[in-house]
Write a protein that holds these residues in place. Structure first.
Motif, PDB file in Angstrom:
ATOM      1  N   THR A  23       0.813  -1.214   0.000  1.00  0.00           N
ATOM      2  CA  THR A  23       0.000   0.000   0.000  1.00  0.00           C
ATOM      3  C   THR A  23       0.850   1.269   0.000  1.00  0.00           C
ATOM      4  N   LEU A  24       2.066   1.188   0.543  1.00  0.00           N
ATOM      5  CA  LEU A  24       2.907   2.385   0.612  1.00  0.00           C
ATOM      6  C   LEU A  24       3.734   2.623  -0.647  1.00  0.00           C
ATOM      7  N   LEU A 102      -7.401  -0.398   0.149  1.00  0.00           N
ATOM      8  CA  LEU A 102      -6.267   0.233  -0.530  1.00  0.00           C
ATOM      9  C   LEU A 102      -5.713  -0.618  -1.666  1.00  0.00           C
ATOM     10  N   THR A 109      -5.135   5.276  -5.805  1.00  0.00           N
ATOM     11  CA  THR A 109      -3.852   5.882  -5.431  1.00  0.00           C
ATOM     12  C   THR A 109      -3.801   7.363  -5.803  1.00  0.00           C
ATOM     13  N   TYR A 114      -5.559   9.052  -0.199  1.00  0.00           N
ATOM     14  CA  TYR A 114      -4.800   7.799  -0.186  1.00  0.00           C
ATOM     15  C   TYR A 114      -3.622   7.832   0.803  1.00  0.00           C
ATOM     16  N   THR A 118      -3.329   5.257   3.928  1.00  0.00           N
ATOM     17  CA  THR A 118      -2.151   4.382   4.006  1.00  0.00           C
ATOM     18  C   THR A 118      -1.416   4.580   5.328  1.00  0.00           C
TER      19      THR A 118
END
Length: 339
Positions: A23-24, A102, A109, A114, A118
Motif C-alpha cells: 500500500t505504501l 487500498l 492511489t 490515499y 495508508t
C-alpha cells in the motif's frame, strides 16, 4: 535525474516495491512512487476497476474467519487473557479492512486521501504487532488479566503506537522535514525492525511460558506452525512474487499467497491461545474442556482431593493452567483433564 536503484538497500523500499505491490509503494522512492514489475490483473466491476481481485477474495475470507475466532473467544467467559487477546483480533480485522480498501483500488492511489488512509493502515499494522507483544506477557500475570490496569495498558500503549506510526507515515509521504519519501529510513525501521522485533519477543515469551508452565508440549506445535506460515508468506511476498506472477500469467502474485499465509499465522495465534487456556466448568456449562495440564508443586496433603489446596482457591480468570474453584454448582470439585 539519476536512475532509481532497485537493489536491496537498508532503509529503502525500492527493491521490495519493485517486486510486490504494497500500500505504501505509490508513495515512496520517487515522486510518482514505485510500481512492481509484475502484478495481478485487474477486473472491471460496475464501471470500477478492482485491483488484485484474487487477494480481495482472501481478504473477505479473512474477515469471516476473524469474526468466527472473535465469537469463540468471547464465548470463553472465564479464560485468562480473553479480553486482552480479543483486542489483537479486532486490530487484525481493521488492518484487513484497510488493506482491502487500498490494495483493491476502492480508494484509488490518485486520491488525495490515499496517503492518509495508508498512514492509518501502517499505524494499525504496528499497533497490531504491539498488541500481540503485550499479550505475550498476560500469561505471566504481571498484571491480573481482565483488570483495568491490564486492559488499559494495552489499549493506551497500542493507541500511542498507532498514532506515532500514522504520523511518521504521513510525514514521510508528505516530505515533512526531516522525513522524506526518497529516503524513508525511519518508516522502514518501523515497518520491518520494530514489527519484527515485537513478533520475535512474543514468540520467545510463549515458548518460555509453555516450557516452564505446561506439562504438555503440544502448544509448541501451534507456535512453530504459526511462525512457519508467517515466514513462508514473507519470503513468497518479497522474493518470489514476480516469478509467481509471470508463471500464473498475471492472475495471481505473491500478495495472494502472502495474504493467505498471514491469515493462517493469525489462526495459529488463536489456536495456540485456545489450547493453553481453560474455562471453569462451573461458569461454562456444555463448553469443551481443554486438555492442557499445568505443573504445580503440590504436597501430599494437597493431592488428597479433599477440596483444599489448589482446588480451594478461585482465580478471576481460569487458564494458562491457573487453579480451578473448589466446587461446581452442586459442590463437586472441578479438575483439569489429566489429573
Amino acid at each position: 535525474m539519476s536512475a532509481v536503484n532497485y537493489n536491496f538497500e537498508f532503509g529503502k523500499f525500492n527493491y521490495i516495491c519493485n517486486n510486490v505491490m504494497l500500500t505504501l509503494c505509490p508513495l515512496v522512492g520517487t515522486p510518482d512512487g514505485i510500481e512492481p514489475v509484475c502484478y495481478s490483473r485487474n477486473v472491471r466491476l460496475v464501471d470500477t476497476l478492482i485491483f488484485q481481485p484474487s487477494t480481495l477474495i482472501i481478504h473477505l475470507i479473512a474477515l469471516i474467519m476473524t469474526a468466527i475466532m472473535i465469537y469463540h473467544i468471547r464465548s470463553k467467559y472465564t479464560a485468562v487473557g480473553r479480553k486482552e487477546i480479543i483486542m489483537f483480533f479486532y486490530l487484525y480485522m481493521l488492518v484487513t479492512i484497510m488493506d482491502l480498501l487500498l490494495i483493491s483500488g476502492i480508494i484509488p492511489t490518485a486520491s488525495e486521501l490515499y496517503p492518509f488512509f495508508t498512514g492509518v493502515h501502517l499505524g494499525l499494522i504496528s499497533a497490531t504487532f504491539w498488541c500481540l507483544l503485550l499479550n505475550g506477557f498476560v500469561g505471566f500475570q504481571f498484571a491480573e488479566d481482565g483488570t483495568p490496569l491490564s486492559l488499559w495498558s494495552i489499549r493506551l500503549s497500542s493507541f500511542v503506537v498507532f498514532g506515532a506510526v500514522t504520523f511518521l507515515s504521513i510525514a514521510t509521504f508528505k516530505d515533512m522535514s526531516p522525513f522524506n519519501k526518497a529516503n524513508p529510513i525511519a518508516l522502514w525501521i518501523v515497518f520491518f525492525i520494530f514489527n519484527g522485533a515485537a513478533l520475535l519477543i512474543y514468540v520467545i515469551l510463549q515458548i518460555v511460558l509453555v516450557v516452564n508452565t505446561l506439562d504438555d508440549r503440544w502448544p509448541l506445535g501451534d507456535i512453530i506452525f504459526g511462525i512457519a506460515f508467517f515466514a513462508t508468506g514473507q519470503v513468497i511476498l518479497y522474493v518470489f512474487s514476480v516469478p509467481i506472477c509471470n508463471f500464473a500469467k498475471h492472475y495471481i502474485d505473491g500478495l495472494f499467497f502472502g495474504t493467505i499465509a498471514t491469515l493462517l499465522s493469525v489462526m495459529m495465534v488463536y489456536k495456540y491461545w485456545d489450547s493453553i487456556t481453560k474455562e471453569d466448568l462451573e461458569f461454562s456449562v456444555g463448553s469443551k474442556q481443554n486438555v492442557w495440564e499445568v505443573k504445580e508443586l503440590l504436597g501430599e496433603d494437597e493431592m488428597g482431593g479433599n477440596g483444599g489446596g489448589m482446588y480451594g482457591q478461585q482465580h478471576q480468570g481460569h487458564g494458562y493452567g491457573g487453579p480451578s474453584p473448589a466446587g461446581g454448582p452442586y459442590g463437586q470439585p472441578n479438575y483439569y483433564e489429566g489429573y
